[in-house]
Design an enzyme around this catalytic site. Structure first.
Site, PDB file in Angstrom:
ATOM      1  CB  SER A   1      37.938  32.415  37.676  1.00 58.23           C
ATOM      2  OG  SER A   1      37.097  31.452  37.591  1.00 58.23           O
ATOM      3  NE  ARG A   2      35.199  38.691  33.435  1.00 61.46           N
ATOM      4  CZ  ARG A   2      34.309  37.766  32.759  1.00 61.46           C
ATOM      5  NH1 ARG A   2      34.851  36.668  32.152  1.00 61.46           N
ATOM      6  NH2 ARG A   2      33.307  38.084  32.300  1.00 61.46           N
TER       7      ARG A   2
END
Ligand SMILES: Cc1cc2nc3c(=O)[nH]c(=O)nc-3n(C[C@H](O)[C@H](O)[C@H](O)COP(=O)(O)O)c2cc1C
Length: 215
Positions: free
Chosen positions: A193-194
């Site tokens: 999710s970055r």
């Protein structure tokens, strides 16, 4: 294009990078990560390939891929042509940045600092272990300069081969190493999710300060 650029993305799940696992000193961590890359990355990825960015006299950036050829406690060494565009840029601004990307490991390392030429003895020593074709190429190719066509390059190589028919080529004066002396080294580990991990090391007078950066 079969897939739209906007839809191209990967989630990174392989590993994490925590302060608890990271040494206080960045060279040690680079050596660990580089060993991991040598063991894990497969051809065509070259673990010692990196992108080197330089800046010209007008402040414009330029980057290209090079191979890291030595690492010691002083810094990171690569070899090139001292009459090339990058050489001219390093003459104008003796600072550079290099980036390693190891895709299987989902890791990036960014290194920034001053650049100096290595000694003639170091350049000679590395030149002598290169394959003959590379040694002749260093004499033959006026790197970064415009040539008329492929035939001109082949003619330059043929002339060089003639010149060194009876003697082993020695290291050309216009070819040699540069060493980047790091002032900053950042280790990036992709996470889901970055929410990636980024540990940044900044050089102080006698040691390194480590800090976490937001992804
Ligand atoms: C995988 C790869 C490795 C390379 N390794 C080197 C290298 O070690 N030294 C070098 O001078 N050029 C190397 N090159 C070529 C450079 O990217 C670049 O074309 C050349 O150095 C001229 O750059 P300049 O005109 O900015 O000086 C490599 C290119 C690739 C794709």
């Amino acid at each position: 294009m079969t897939q739209s650029l906007a839809d191209m993305r990967r989630d990174y799940t392989r590993d994490g990078l925590s302060e608890a696992n990271a040494p206080a000193e960045p060279f040690e961590l680079f050596r660990q990560w580089f060993q991991d890359a040598v063991q894990t990355e497969q051809p065509p990825v070259e673990p010692n390939a990196m992108t080197l960015a330089t800046v010209d006299a007008e402040g414009r950036p330029h980057c290209r891929v090079l191979l890291l050829k030595a690492l010691d406690d002083r810094g990171f060494t690569f070899f090139s042509n001292y009459d090339s565009a990058k050489a001219e840029q390093l003459e104008a601004c003796p600072f550079a940045a290099m980036t390693f990307f190891w895709p299987s490991l989902e890791r990036q390392v960014r290194i920034e600092g001053r650049v100096e030429k290595v000694s003639v003895a170091e350049s000679d020593a590395y030149y002598q272990v290169r394959p003959l074709g590379s040694r002749l190429g260093a004499w033959a190719s006026p790197q970064s300069h415009v040539i008329r066509d492929r035939a001109e390059l082949e003619r330059l190589l043929a002339e060089t081969e003639q010149r060194f028919l009876d003697q082993a080529p020695h290291c050309p004066p216009h070819w040699g190493g540069y060493r980047l002396l790091p002032e900053r080294m950042e280790f990036w580990q992709g996470r889901p999710s970055r929410l990636h991990d980024r540990l940044n090391y900044r050089r102080l007078a006698s040691d390194w300060q480590r800090e976490r950066l937001a992804p």
